[in-house]
Design an enzyme around this catalytic site. Sequence first.
Site, PDB file in Angstrom:
ATOM      1  N   ALA A  37      59.215  42.366  28.975  1.00  0.00           N
ATOM      2  CA  ALA A  37      57.780  42.998  28.597  1.00  0.00           C
ATOM      3  C   ALA A  37      58.331  44.456  29.745  1.00  0.00           C
ATOM      4  O   ALA A  37      57.256  44.364  30.647  1.00  0.00           O
ATOM      5  CB  ALA A  37      57.394  41.648  28.911  1.00  0.00           C
ATOM      6  N   HIS A  52      25.005  26.573  44.622  1.00  0.00           N
ATOM      7  CA  HIS A  52      25.726  26.243  45.430  1.00  0.00           C
ATOM      8  C   HIS A  52      26.152  24.180  44.921  1.00  0.00           C
ATOM      9  O   HIS A  52      24.980  23.548  44.886  1.00  0.00           O
ATOM     10  CB  HIS A  52      25.683  25.881  47.049  1.00  0.00           C
TER      11      HIS A  52
END
Length: 470
Positions: free
Chosen positions: A273, A449
């Site tokens: 890679a 939240h």
Amino acid sequence: MAPRNFDLIVIGSGPGGYVAAIRAAQLGLNVVIVERESLGGICLNWGCIPTKAMLRSAEVYHLMHRAAEFGLSASGISYDLPAVIKRSRGVAKQLSSGIGHLMKKNKITVVMGVARITGKGAVSVTTDKGIEELTAVNIVLATGARARELPGLEADGELVWTYRHALVAKRMPKRLLVIGSGAIGIEFASFFNTLGTDTTVVEVLDRILPVEDAEVSAFARKAFLKQGMTIMEKATVKSLDRKPDGQGGGTVTAHIETGGKMQAIDFDTVISAVGIVGNTENLGLEEIGVKIDRAHVVTDEFCRTGVEGLYAIGDIVGAPWLAHKASHEGVMVAELIARHGHPHPIKPGSIAGCTYCHPQIASVGLTEEKALAVGFDIRVGRFPFIGNGKAIALGEAEGFVKTIFDKATGELIGAHMIGAEVTELIQGYIIGRTLETTEVELSETVFPHPTLSEMMHESVLDAYGRALHF
Ligand SMILES: Cc1cc2nc3c(=O)[nH]c(=O)nc-3n(C[C@H](O)[C@H](O)[C@H](O)COP(=O)(O)OP(=O)(O)OC[C@H]3O[C@@H](n4cnc5c(N)ncnc54)[C@H](O)[C@@H]3O)c2cc1C
């Protein structure tokens, strides 16, 4: 047969090509797209999508092993490699055929075959049924790239693989060497390591994920070592001795140099890679005067090649070699060709990079090192996952969010994250970068939240000494 005439010929149907074709068709142009392999290009068939499908299998496998942490039980956990690959190929196929539907819906002509530019506005396509000639005033070249092969480390598909072989793996590597620690190398290392392969990553530079912020590289290194990977930095694979067993397996002895010392280490599989090279050959480019530099077409910021009516986009041109950069360039050139609006060139500093390993990595803009090197006086904020309620509830308390601001203007110039779901979170900062936002707007934004996104807020507050939850 007489040539068929269109307003626009697009060569290559990856995210650059198919998006350019769709946008041009939306703007009323008569478009033909030529593809030699599968609609959707590398991205849908051999890149972004099938890798994410495989990584999802690895993620679920990993979570199943953690069942007890969540008050659950799971026994006999195992994997079936052919089934994992089959799912990944199925996902790729589904999306590739989706591109076929989009072409039909937008009345774009599809020609399956190998294209070659034969002159100004002229393309010859070799199809199963013979040669088809096409003409148009404009041509968009979007032929993408392929894996780079280093001498002596070339893939053979049995012992030494590129991403293409790894995506259709017929056997599970037991001892895997991944050469190169960019996003592609690290994603395969993460996939195979999670499924139990003894995995070694070799990186020639002094740290893995070298384009990321140094703190992210260091955090990732620690996390991967904890997961059992071996990491060799400042190391070079000099040669590979291959001993095939005649049944698709065998042994590869890798000769690796680190700090002037040679080591010979045995593996059963190597994934190379080490980057990509543009598909510039056999397209007739040199003949019409297109400039090519190190296997990539040279263009200006509007993707113009210097040859009238010929544009090049995506992986065949310069970095970053990412699907979203290719598709953005596709929209830009289509609008230029159709003379629509005021198309803007890409701002590389607003193109995010994502790596879907475990933990995930995402970043946009300048690293701290780069910001200092180009002369910015900076403020840096950090917030750890361990300080976030949602991260703890998810059982994903590993990671951090780092933000970098220009001290003089308060502009967000870089954001770097490692941890669960950061590849989804990063778009918040990308919007910020696009709007040239400053710390003031980000600080005043109300984040919901409990969410992981609250860490993005806290990191900004931390840069100005105001973090609330750490
Ligand atoms: C394993 C892997 C994982 C990746 N993961 C990500 C990711 O998560 N996110 C991301 O943003 N990017 C990722 N990438 C990169 C991404 O795939 C590329 O940036 C993107 O595909 C580039 O798009 P493109 O349009 O330039 O060309 P491509 O997608 O490469 O498509 C080019 C097409 O042109 C065709 N072609 C070439 N020559 C001819 C010719 N002469 N005639 C006709 N057709 C031709 C090819 O067959 C191909 O289909 C990954 C890449 C790999 C290899």
